[in-house]
Design a protein around this motif. Structure first.
Motif, PDB file in Angstrom:
ATOM      1  N   GLN A 172     -14.679  25.941 -46.276  1.00  8.89           N
ATOM      2  CA  GLN A 172     -13.715  25.851 -47.816  1.00  8.89           C
ATOM      3  C   GLN A 172     -14.985  27.247 -48.565  1.00  8.89           C
ATOM      4  N   ASP A 173     -15.606  27.690 -48.570  1.00  9.48           N
ATOM      5  CA  ASP A 173     -15.937  29.031 -48.872  1.00  9.48           C
ATOM      6  C   ASP A 173     -15.555  29.714 -48.028  1.00  9.48           C
ATOM      7  N   TRP A 174     -15.248  29.362 -47.018  1.00 10.89           N
ATOM      8  CA  TRP A 174     -14.299  30.938 -46.380  1.00 10.89           C
ATOM      9  C   TRP A 174     -12.248  30.381 -46.876  1.00 10.89           C
ATOM     10  N   ALA A 175     -12.028  29.294 -47.623  1.00 13.40           N
ATOM     11  CA  ALA A 175     -10.804  29.539 -47.474  1.00 13.40           C
ATOM     12  C   ALA A 175     -10.722  29.826 -48.833  1.00 13.40           C
ATOM     13  N   THR A 176     -11.929  29.544 -49.624  1.00 16.27           N
ATOM     14  CA  THR A 176     -11.835  30.319 -51.052  1.00 16.27           C
ATOM     15  C   THR A 176     -11.804  31.689 -51.421  1.00 16.27           C
ATOM     16  N   THR A 224      -8.089  33.206 -49.644  1.00 12.69           N
ATOM     17  CA  THR A 224      -7.616  32.645 -51.029  1.00 12.69           C
ATOM     18  C   THR A 224      -7.617  33.998 -52.211  1.00 12.69           C
ATOM     19  N   ALA A 275     -18.491  22.047 -43.809  1.00  8.28           N
ATOM     20  CA  ALA A 275     -17.917  21.976 -44.149  1.00  8.28           C
ATOM     21  C   ALA A 275     -17.637  23.066 -45.204  1.00  8.28           C
ATOM     22  N   LEU A 276     -18.386  23.034 -45.878  1.00  6.91           N
ATOM     23  CA  LEU A 276     -19.048  23.509 -46.992  1.00  6.91           C
ATOM     24  C   LEU A 276     -17.912  25.134 -46.976  1.00  6.91           C
TER      25      LEU A 276
END
Length: 240
Positions: A12-16, A19, A8-9
């Protein structure tokens, strides 16, 4: 930390990161050019809404194969918003990926076309389309931070496949110094630390494919080489 929590983390790092890439405006010349192309379009795509922004990487976050190109095409990635999608270079690349088992289909036309990469992630050194497909040294250096972050997130990667001399040289800058400095050659394998490899190929650009500097069997041989390396077997002799 549980595996599920770690995953999950990681997502989230990939999504950040994605973006951050999409919102980047650090190179004024590239910002102006990508937006100009997106507004002017070309006749065959005049009814389409162009992406006109930096193009993030795409694929499997747990990939062992990482493919790196030069930059989005003016009416390919800059139009579709996905790397190597909607242009002749991408047609060659995704046919080869499909034949090698790294993609679920041989075509890549738009972001919602159902394409999925398996054990493979694709990026470009420069995330915005450059005029005449020629980014400046400063523009490339500015974008390298994104490539470095992807390398850190691609914790399972074992083979880094660079398409073209430009991607090869810039990938080397992310790696510990090698002596002597490796030279680019088609289907050339450079062993790295920790069981990783740097693999080079001619870029599937229209110029290279039209002149037959690169043929489909030659590109297939590169992906066969990648499969060989991922299987833990010795590298095959490269083509030069």
């Amino acid at each position: 930390m549980t595996t599920r929590r770690s995953e999950a983390l990681g997502l989230q790092d990939w999504a950040t990161l994605q973006t951050e890439i999409v919102s980047c405006c650090r190179c004024p010349r590239l910002v102006a050019w990508r937006e100009s192309v997106a507004l002017q379009k070309v006749a065959r795509f005049r009814d389409q809404l162009y992406w006109g922004r930096p193009v993030p990487g795409f694929g499997d976050p747990q990939a062992r194969l990482w493919v790196i190109g030069l930059a989005p095409a003016a009416h390919g990635g800059n139009r579709t918003g996905r790397v190597f999608t909607g242009d002749p270079s991408g047609d060659w690349l995704f046919r080869a990926l499909y034949r090698a088992g790294f993609a679920n289909q041989p075509t890549s036309t738009h972001r919602e076309d159902g394409l999925q990469l398996q054990d493979c992630y694709i990026s470009a050194v420069v995330r915005c389309v450059p005029p005449e497909n020629r980014p400046t040294a400063i523009e490339a250096k500015t974008c390298l931070g994104y490539l470095k972050q992807e390398l850190e997130l691609l914790t399972q990667v074992r083979v880094i496949l660079t398409l073209g001399h430009f991607a090869f040289q810039h990938a080397l800058t992310l790696l510990p110094p090698l002596r002597p400095r490796p030279r680019f050659g088609h289907n050339c394998v450079i062993p790295l630390a920790e069981g990783r490899y740097l693999l080079a190929s001619y870029h599937p650009s229209r110029r290279n494919t039209a002149t037959r500097l690169l043929t489909e069997p030659m590109l297939d041989a590169v992906f066969a080489q990648a499969q060989q390396l991922l299987s833990g077997k010795p590298a095959r002799p490269g083509e030069h």
